[in-house]
Design a protein around this motif. Structure first.
Motif, PDB file in Angstrom:
ATOM      1  N   ASP A  26       0.844  -1.199   0.000  1.00 55.00           N
ATOM      2  CA  ASP A  26       0.000   0.000   0.000  1.00 55.00           C
ATOM      3  C   ASP A  26       0.876   1.245   0.000  1.00 55.00           C
ATOM      4  O   ASP A  26       0.479   2.300  -0.488  1.00 55.00           O
ATOM      5  CB  ASP A  26      -0.925   0.003   1.222  1.00 55.00           C
ATOM      6  N   GLY A  46     -11.496  -5.022   7.710  1.00 56.22           N
ATOM      7  CA  GLY A  46     -10.358  -4.320   7.123  1.00 56.22           C
ATOM      8  C   GLY A  46      -9.142  -5.175   6.859  1.00 56.22           C
ATOM      9  O   GLY A  46      -8.021  -4.677   6.858  1.00 56.22           O
ATOM     10  N   THR A  88      -7.281  -4.151   1.458  1.00 52.78           N
ATOM     11  CA  THR A  88      -7.732  -2.873   0.905  1.00 52.78           C
ATOM     12  C   THR A  88      -8.625  -3.047  -0.316  1.00 52.78           C
ATOM     13  O   THR A  88      -9.362  -2.132  -0.673  1.00 52.78           O
ATOM     14  CB  THR A  88      -6.525  -2.014   0.501  1.00 52.78           C
ATOM     15  N   TRP A  93      -3.786   3.518   7.996  1.00 48.64           N
ATOM     16  CA  TRP A  93      -4.717   3.836   6.913  1.00 48.64           C
ATOM     17  C   TRP A  93      -6.118   3.332   7.211  1.00 48.64           C
ATOM     18  O   TRP A  93      -7.098   3.917   6.747  1.00 48.64           O
ATOM     19  CB  TRP A  93      -4.215   3.281   5.577  1.00 48.64           C
ATOM     20  N   GLU A  94      -6.211   2.261   7.994  1.00 47.57           N
ATOM     21  CA  GLU A  94      -7.541   1.740   8.332  1.00 47.57           C
ATOM     22  C   GLU A  94      -8.293   2.748   9.199  1.00 47.57           C
ATOM     23  O   GLU A  94      -9.481   3.021   8.962  1.00 47.57           O
ATOM     24  CB  GLU A  94      -7.405   0.404   9.065  1.00 47.57           C
ATOM     25  N   ARG A 116      -9.351   5.745   7.131  1.00 55.76           N
ATOM     26  CA  ARG A 116     -10.495   5.460   6.257  1.00 55.76           C
ATOM     27  C   ARG A 116     -11.781   5.314   7.057  1.00 55.76           C
ATOM     28  O   ARG A 116     -12.830   5.847   6.677  1.00 55.76           O
ATOM     29  CB  ARG A 116     -10.239   4.180   5.450  1.00 55.76           C
TER      30      ARG A 116
END
Length: 315
Positions: free
Chosen positions: A96, A147, A150, A231-232, A235
């Motif tokens: 990612d 999660g 992605t 990033w989780e 988001r």
């Protein structure tokens, strides 16, 4: 008679030439090779943890491209598990983001065991273990919801791999043996490598789990404590990369929903509130909240404005 003889000879020669090829069994596909190689490990882990063997093998097939990925060849990592809360050996790959850290194992057996341990120890996956062990669809959808990957189509891909290869038969094989009582204990082999994060009280709003930020918190610290990725959290909470966390802030550790709880149809905006703060207050995805209220993304409400939380505002 001579022509007939020549015809028979030609037929015989054709059959003789091609029979050995036709008689051979077709070579197994790369996917089948992976299944044949690792299905016993998956069955063993299902008996230990309760995670369906179909899910374990299916995830391995997807994550490793049927055993051909560089992560497998260099680190024996079959499930793409990264280094968060890990004190063991590590390798670095672009995923990612550039140069991300991944766990390295001695062999596939350790990778499969750590995959089970990771799911069993991580809070956001705990609800999966309440599912029927034969419910591979529920597990696939739950992994995506929590999660694990992605890819927005991850659950569909996983279900297709399971069904195309009849991996659910592995689950049935375990269940058919009777007395299926998984131990649900983490492997002692990894106890020294897997670091349990700081304890935080997990609360619920709109049936979504969240924690409350403490003094001095930042997003990375909360992610580490909850065994998640930065990033989780960004988001799930509609936060930009450079966001600053303040004490008392709600941080969801699961995706927000598309509408508020039943009975909370509307909300009147108070002084200082934004669409984001209202989104966090009711556990509704920010982009959905804008659509429901026919507002341009990025615009803000005025004091006293009625915000629609469950249905779309009428024209």
């Amino acid at each position: 008679m001579k022509i007939k003889h020549l015809y028979s000879l030609a037929v015989w020669f054709f059959c003789f030439l091609f029979y050995p090829i036709a008689a051979q069994s077709p070579r197994p596909s790369e996917g089948q090779k992976y299944i044949n190689t690792y299905k016993e490990l998956a069955i063993r882990e299902m008996k230990r943890s309760g995670i369906p063997a179909s899910i374990i093998v299916g995830q391995g097939m997807i994550e490793t491209h049927n055993g051909k990925s560089s992560l497998v060849s260099t680190a024996n990592n079959h499930f793409g598990i990264k280094c968060h809360n890990w004190n063991g050996e590590k390798v670095y790959f672009d995923d990612d983001a550039k140069g991300e850290c991944f766990r390295k194992y001695q062999d596939a057996e350790q990778s499969f065991a750590d995959h089970s341990d990771f799911l069993m120890k991580t809070k956001r996956y705990s609800f999966l273990f309440k599912l029927d062990p034969s419910d591979y669809i529920g597990w696939a959808q739950g992994l995506k919801q929590a999660g694990y990957a992605t890819d927005p189509l991850y659950s569909q891909h996983l279900i297709k791999v399971i069904e195309d290869n009849q991996l659910y038969l592995l689950d049935q094989e375990v269940l058919a043996q009777g007395n299926f009582k998984p131990a649900k204990k983490a492997s002692s082999e990894f106890a020294e490598n897997f670091v349990v994060g700081l304890s935080r009280q997990v609360l619920k709003n709109n049936q979504i789990e969240y924690v409350v930020a403490k003094k001095g918190d930042d997003l990375h610290k909360i992610a580490d404590d909850m065994q998640m990725l930065d990033w989780e959290l960004r988001r799930y909470n509609d936060l930009p990369k450079d966001t600053q966390i303040y004490e008392g802030q709600i941080i969801y550790i699961q995706p927000k929903r598309r509408k508020a709880e039943e009975g909370k149809d509307f909300y009147s905006v108070a002084n200082g509130q934004t669409m984001h703060s209202i989104s966090q207050m009711f556990g509704v995805k920010l982009r959905v909240l804008y659509r429901k209220n026919r507002m341009k993304p990025g615009s803000q409400p005025v004091v006293g404005q009625q915000i629609w939380l469950r249905t779309k505002k009428s024209k």
